[in-house]
Scaffold this motif. Structure first.
Motif, short mmCIF file in Angstrom:
data_model
loop_
_atom_site.label_atom_id
_atom_site.label_comp_id
_atom_site.label_asym_id
_atom_site.label_seq_id
_atom_site.Cartn_x
_atom_site.Cartn_y
_atom_site.Cartn_z
N MET A 62 0.86 -1.20 0.00
CA MET A 62 0.00 0.00 0.00
C MET A 62 0.89 1.24 0.00
N ILE A 63 0.59 2.20 -0.87
CA ILE A 63 1.38 3.41 -0.95
C ILE A 63 1.15 4.28 0.28
N ASP A 64 2.22 4.94 0.75
CA ASP A 64 2.10 5.81 1.92
C ASP A 64 2.13 7.27 1.50
N GLY A 65 2.07 8.16 2.50
CA GLY A 65 2.02 9.57 2.20
C GLY A 65 3.21 10.08 1.41
N LEU B 152 2.89 24.71 -8.24
CA LEU B 152 2.40 23.64 -7.37
C LEU B 152 3.54 22.73 -6.93
N LEU B 153 4.47 22.48 -7.81
CA LEU B 153 5.61 21.63 -7.45
C LEU B 153 6.46 22.28 -6.37
N LYS C 33 3.26 11.69 -2.31
CA LYS C 33 3.90 12.98 -2.60
C LYS C 33 4.82 12.86 -3.81
N ARG C 34 5.61 11.78 -3.86
CA ARG C 34 6.52 11.59 -5.00
C ARG C 34 5.73 11.41 -6.30
N LEU C 35 4.64 10.63 -6.22
CA LEU C 35 3.82 10.39 -7.41
C LEU C 35 3.24 11.70 -7.93
N TYR C 36 2.70 12.51 -7.04
CA TYR C 36 2.11 13.78 -7.44
C TYR C 36 3.18 14.72 -7.99
N GLU C 37 4.32 14.78 -7.33
CA GLU C 37 5.39 15.64 -7.79
C GLU C 37 5.89 15.22 -9.17
#
Length: 240
Positions: free
Chosen positions: A1-4, A36-37, A8-12
């Motif tokens: 399961m992906i964590d916070g 946003l980045l 964050k890395r995925l969104y960035e």
């Protein structure tokens, strides 16, 4: 399961790709994604211990033009702001949590008078998932009044809900992306739930209703409805 941090890395990574030459989208240039980045930071995983939790996005307080852009049923920004504040106060309890999924205020609504109203408005805890209009062009936060602010928020549960302002292109397996930004665009046949106010009848919606819709999406079922609130009513109707 992906964590916070993984989220964050995925969104960035997605923001960084959109901010490169040739990036952006049909309505926004690369600069928005770069801002946003720069502001990216995660909210800690939340269990939301309050009595109830509510969610909405893209209020655009003070933004006259959004009325025309998305067909909001108000004559001017003053009427719109008053209606949004009224729905907030009528819906959210004093012991509840309220999640804003970005783009709180623009123009004359950017200022301490708005931040103080957020501080004192109904709800025991207020969270902001940062949107592009919550930032200066250089990527600095220009909002206040929230208990916690961050770019990505993970709310545990079945299924886990990943909150981002910009919808994710790649949603982690088993999760549903709760987002704003796309305003009045029709719902998708993907694990995304748009909680822009245009989708919700201009009032916060209870998080457990959003989770019920998320379960349908995870199961590959896409309820009828041209808005998120219409989809919720479809799954909640006696015939379902």
């Amino acid at each position: 399961m992906i964590d916070g941090l993984g989220l964050k890395r995925l969104y960035e990574d997605e923001l960084e790709a959109a901010g490169r030459p040739g990036g952006g989208d049909s309505k926004h240039g690369r600069r928005m994604f770069r801002a946003l980045l720069k502001a990216s930071r995660p909210l800690p995983p939340c269990r939301l211990e309050q009595d109830k939790a509510w969610v909405w996005s893209d209020l655009h307080l003070g933004h006259e033009n959004i009325i025309r852009y998305t067909g909001r049923p108000f004559s001017d920004a003053e009427e719109m702001d008053a209606a949004l504040y009224r729905e907030w106060e009528a819906t959210v309890g004093s012991g509840d949590a309220l999640i804003f999924v970005g783009d709180v205020a623009m123009r004359h609504a950017v200022g301490e008078h708005t931040w103080e109203r957020i501080r004192t408005g109904c709800g025991a805890a207020k969270y902001l998932v940062v949107g592009n209009h919550d930032l200066t062009g250089g990527g600095k936060l220009r909002v206040d009044g929230f208990d916690q602010m961050g770019s990505v928020m993970l709310v545990d549960g079945d299924p886990p809900l990943v909150f981002t302002h910009i919808p994710l292109k790649a949603v982690p397996d088993g999760c549903v992306n709760v987002h704003g930004h796309t305003h009045d665009e029709p719902p998708r046949s993907t694990p995304h739930i748009n909680v822009s106010v245009e989708q919700l009848g201009y009032r916060p919606v209870e998080l457990e209703r959003i989770r019920a819709l998320a379960k349908e999406l995870i199961a590959g079922r896409y309820p009828d409805g041209s808005t998120t609130i219409a989809r919720l009513r479809t799954i909640e109707s006696p015939a379902q």
